[in-house]
Structure formats: C-alpha cells, structure tokens
Design a protein around this motif. Structure first.
Motif, PDB file in Angstrom:
ATOM      1  N   GLU A   2      -9.352  -3.955   2.417  1.00 37.48           N
ATOM      2  CA  GLU A   2      -8.939  -3.445   3.730  1.00 37.48           C
ATOM      3  C   GLU A   2      -7.575  -2.773   3.600  1.00 37.48           C
ATOM      4  O   GLU A   2      -6.656  -3.328   2.995  1.00 37.48           O
ATOM      5  CB  GLU A   2      -8.874  -4.585   4.751  1.00 37.48           C
ATOM      6  CG  GLU A   2      -8.502  -4.118   6.130  1.00 37.48           C
ATOM      7  CD  GLU A   2      -8.401  -5.242   7.160  1.00 37.48           C
ATOM      8  OE1 GLU A   2      -8.148  -4.907   8.326  1.00 37.48           O
ATOM      9  OE2 GLU A   2      -8.541  -6.421   6.797  1.00 37.48           O
ATOM     10  N   LEU A   3      -7.453  -1.585   4.169  1.00 37.17           N
ATOM     11  CA  LEU A   3      -6.190  -0.849   4.210  1.00 37.17           C
ATOM     12  C   LEU A   3      -5.723  -0.873   5.655  1.00 37.17           C
ATOM     13  O   LEU A   3      -6.449  -0.427   6.546  1.00 37.17           O
ATOM     14  CB  LEU A   3      -6.387   0.589   3.741  1.00 37.17           C
ATOM     15  CG  LEU A   3      -7.076   0.767   2.390  1.00 37.17           C
ATOM     16  CD1 LEU A   3      -7.249   2.237   2.074  1.00 37.17           C
ATOM     17  CD2 LEU A   3      -6.308   0.066   1.281  1.00 37.17           C
ATOM     18  N   ARG A   4      -4.512  -1.398   5.891  1.00 43.03           N
ATOM     19  CA  ARG A   4      -4.049  -1.556   7.269  1.00 43.03           C
ATOM     20  C   ARG A   4      -2.531  -1.674   7.310  1.00 43.03           C
ATOM     21  O   ARG A   4      -1.875  -1.854   6.291  1.00 43.03           O
ATOM     22  CB  ARG A   4      -4.685  -2.782   7.908  1.00 43.03           C
ATOM     23  CG  ARG A   4      -4.286  -4.102   7.244  1.00 43.03           C
ATOM     24  CD  ARG A   4      -4.811  -5.308   8.006  1.00 43.03           C
ATOM     25  NE  ARG A   4      -4.517  -6.559   7.334  1.00 43.03           N
ATOM     26  CZ  ARG A   4      -3.368  -7.222   7.408  1.00 43.03           C
ATOM     27  NH1 ARG A   4      -2.354  -6.738   8.106  1.00 43.03           N
ATOM     28  NH2 ARG A   4      -3.203  -8.370   6.776  1.00 43.03           N
ATOM     29  N   VAL A  67      -2.469  -6.857  -2.127  1.00 43.29           N
ATOM     30  CA  VAL A  67      -2.432  -6.455  -3.531  1.00 43.29           C
ATOM     31  C   VAL A  67      -1.661  -5.152  -3.753  1.00 43.29           C
ATOM     32  O   VAL A  67      -1.384  -4.785  -4.889  1.00 43.29           O
ATOM     33  CB  VAL A  67      -3.855  -6.365  -4.122  1.00 43.29           C
ATOM     34  CG1 VAL A  67      -4.535  -7.735  -4.082  1.00 43.29           C
ATOM     35  CG2 VAL A  67      -4.696  -5.325  -3.410  1.00 43.29           C
ATOM     36  N   SER A  68      -1.318  -4.470  -2.668  1.00 36.93           N
ATOM     37  CA  SER A  68      -0.549  -3.235  -2.781  1.00 36.93           C
ATOM     38  C   SER A  68       0.126  -2.967  -1.443  1.00 36.93           C
ATOM     39  O   SER A  68      -0.401  -3.365  -0.389  1.00 36.93           O
ATOM     40  CB  SER A  68      -1.485  -2.073  -3.148  1.00 36.93           C
ATOM     41  OG  SER A  68      -0.761  -0.893  -3.415  1.00 36.93           O
ATOM     42  N   GLU A  99      -2.487  -6.947 -11.791  1.00 33.62           N
ATOM     43  CA  GLU A  99      -3.923  -7.064 -12.072  1.00 33.62           C
ATOM     44  C   GLU A  99      -4.804  -6.089 -11.279  1.00 33.62           C
ATOM     45  O   GLU A  99      -5.991  -5.970 -11.539  1.00 33.62           O
ATOM     46  CB  GLU A  99      -4.421  -8.507 -11.893  1.00 33.62           C
ATOM     47  CG  GLU A  99      -4.245  -9.080 -10.511  1.00 33.62           C
ATOM     48  CD  GLU A  99      -2.928  -9.839 -10.319  1.00 33.62           C
ATOM     49  OE1 GLU A  99      -2.923 -10.766  -9.495  1.00 33.62           O
ATOM     50  OE2 GLU A  99      -1.912  -9.502 -10.964  1.00 33.62           O
ATOM     51  N   TYR A 100      -4.225  -5.358 -10.333  1.00 32.16           N
ATOM     52  CA  TYR A 100      -4.979  -4.356  -9.565  1.00 32.16           C
ATOM     53  C   TYR A 100      -4.612  -2.926  -9.949  1.00 32.16           C
ATOM     54  O   TYR A 100      -5.149  -1.981  -9.398  1.00 32.16           O
ATOM     55  CB  TYR A 100      -4.773  -4.563  -8.056  1.00 32.16           C
ATOM     56  CG  TYR A 100      -5.637  -5.673  -7.515  1.00 32.16           C
ATOM     57  CD1 TYR A 100      -6.871  -5.408  -6.930  1.00 32.16           C
ATOM     58  CD2 TYR A 100      -5.230  -6.990  -7.612  1.00 32.16           C
ATOM     59  CE1 TYR A 100      -7.674  -6.427  -6.444  1.00 32.16           C
ATOM     60  CE2 TYR A 100      -6.028  -8.030  -7.138  1.00 32.16           C
ATOM     61  CZ  TYR A 100      -7.244  -7.737  -6.560  1.00 32.16           C
ATOM     62  OH  TYR A 100      -8.031  -8.756  -6.086  1.00 32.16           O
ATOM     63  N   ARG A 101      -3.712  -2.763 -10.891  1.00 27.10           N
ATOM     64  CA  ARG A 101      -3.326  -1.426 -11.330  1.00 27.10           C
ATOM     65  C   ARG A 101      -4.461  -0.784 -12.138  1.00 27.10           C
ATOM     66  O   ARG A 101      -5.235  -1.481 -12.787  1.00 27.10           O
ATOM     67  CB  ARG A 101      -2.048  -1.490 -12.165  1.00 27.10           C
ATOM     68  CG  ARG A 101      -0.864  -1.910 -11.329  1.00 27.10           C
ATOM     69  CD  ARG A 101       0.399  -2.013 -12.133  1.00 27.10           C
ATOM     70  NE  ARG A 101       1.412  -2.659 -11.322  1.00 27.10           N
ATOM     71  CZ  ARG A 101       2.489  -3.242 -11.804  1.00 27.10           C
ATOM     72  NH1 ARG A 101       2.721  -3.245 -13.108  1.00 27.10           N
ATOM     73  NH2 ARG A 101       3.350  -3.813 -10.997  1.00 27.10           N
ATOM     74  N   VAL A 105      -6.310   1.460  -6.421  1.00 21.14           N
ATOM     75  CA  VAL A 105      -5.910   0.802  -5.180  1.00 21.14           C
ATOM     76  C   VAL A 105      -4.708   1.503  -4.577  1.00 21.14           C
ATOM     77  O   VAL A 105      -4.688   1.829  -3.387  1.00 21.14           O
ATOM     78  CB  VAL A 105      -5.613  -0.703  -5.415  1.00 21.14           C
ATOM     79  CG1 VAL A 105      -5.031  -1.350  -4.164  1.00 21.14           C
ATOM     80  CG2 VAL A 105      -6.868  -1.432  -5.872  1.00 21.14           C
ATOM     81  N   GLY A 106      -3.686   1.770  -5.391  1.00 20.15           N
ATOM     82  CA  GLY A 106      -2.490   2.457  -4.908  1.00 20.15           C
ATOM     83  C   GLY A 106      -2.804   3.855  -4.409  1.00 20.15           C
ATOM     84  O   GLY A 106      -2.273   4.295  -3.382  1.00 20.15           O
ATOM     85  N   SER A 107      -3.671   4.565  -5.109  1.00 21.62           N
ATOM     86  CA  SER A 107      -4.045   5.922  -4.682  1.00 21.62           C
ATOM     87  C   SER A 107      -4.797   5.897  -3.358  1.00 21.62           C
ATOM     88  O   SER A 107      -4.578   6.752  -2.500  1.00 21.62           O
ATOM     89  CB  SER A 107      -4.898   6.603  -5.757  1.00 21.62           C
ATOM     90  OG  SER A 107      -4.109   6.898  -6.886  1.00 21.62           O
TER      91      SER A 107
END
Length: 154
Positions: A2-4, A67-68, A99-101, A105-107
């Motif tokens: 989820e992005l929020r 995570v980001s 561990e999420y790089r 995810v960042g993009s």
C-alpha cells in the motif's frame, strides 16, 4: 503493498527508520546519542509535521510494516503579478529498508509522489541527492539543475 500518506499511528516506525537510515550512512552520529532523546525530538517533529499541511510523508507499507518513505515539504513562493503562484516541493529523507531495495518499491513510491505533486499543481520538486542516489532519481525522470548557493553559519 500500500502506498499512502503517513498517519500519527506510523510515528514510532518512522522514528526508528530515521534512526536506522542515519546510522546506515553515518554510524558515528549514533555515538553518545541516546535513542530515547532522539525519539522524543523526532516524535515531536513528526507529530507536528503530519498535521501541518506543509509536510507530507509518503510511505510504502507491506503487512503493516513501513518499508519505504519519502518526506515532502511545501515551500510557498512570493506571488508575482500576472501568474498563479503555486508552491514547490522539497523532497528529503527518501529511504527504503535494505531488504526491499532492488524491488522497485522506492520507484513506485516516487511515481506516486510525482503523480500527487502534478495533481496538486506544484511547480516542481527539488531534491539534493547523495552520490549513490543520483542514478535512482535519473531513472525516475529527475534531471540535474544548477547548484544553489549557500552560506553556512557553523
């Protein structure tokens, strides 16, 4: 995933991420610093920022774990005659847990922030990237601009 936007309930995780992010790049900054002292200062900042309407903290959350994150501060410009004056955004504290790089995810989070900024009609987003993050921003449509000037007081 989820992005929020972050809420007050996210503050404890955000504090810990800021601590980890700083010590990952600058381990010496943790020397002689009590986590509880930092936790109070950062918690006060985040509490105010989240409710301010001037700071927007975007997060990527997976199974209730952040995570980001990307922090955005709006900067208002002095109006000019003959044009609508929209604020611009200052991006800072961009971080993805190790561990999420490499999983975009960042993009994805940055794409969401860019979409939001365009919808809000902000004039531009500015970021001062570290040497290691220049490629990340370039892949996501950011370009170099002339370096600003600065005056240090310490």
């Amino acid at each position: 995933m989820e992005l929020r936007l972050a809420h007050e309930k996210d503050i404890d995780q955000l504090i810990k991420m800021r601590w980890d992010f700083t010590l990952e790049d600058y381990p010496e900054m943790g020397e002689g610093t009590e986590y509880s002292t930092f936790e109070k200062e950062c918690g006060d900042f985040l509490e105010e920022a989240i409710g301010s309407g001037e700071w927007f903290i975007w997060i990527a959350e997976n199974d209730s774990r952040i995570v980001s994150h990307i922090y955005i501060e709006l900067l208002k410009k002095v109006p000019r005659p003959g044009r609508i004056t929209n604020p611009f955004a200052y991006m800072t504290n961009v971080y993805t847990v190790p561990e999420y790089r490499g999983q975009r995810v960042g993009s994805k989070l940055l794409f969401k922030v860019n979409e939001w900024a365009a919808e809000m009609k902000y004039e531009f987003i500015i970021v001062w990237p570290s040497e290691s993050s220049i490629e990340f921003y370039g892949r996501n449509g950011y370009t170099h601009c002339k370096e600003p000037m600065e005056k240090h007081f310490r």
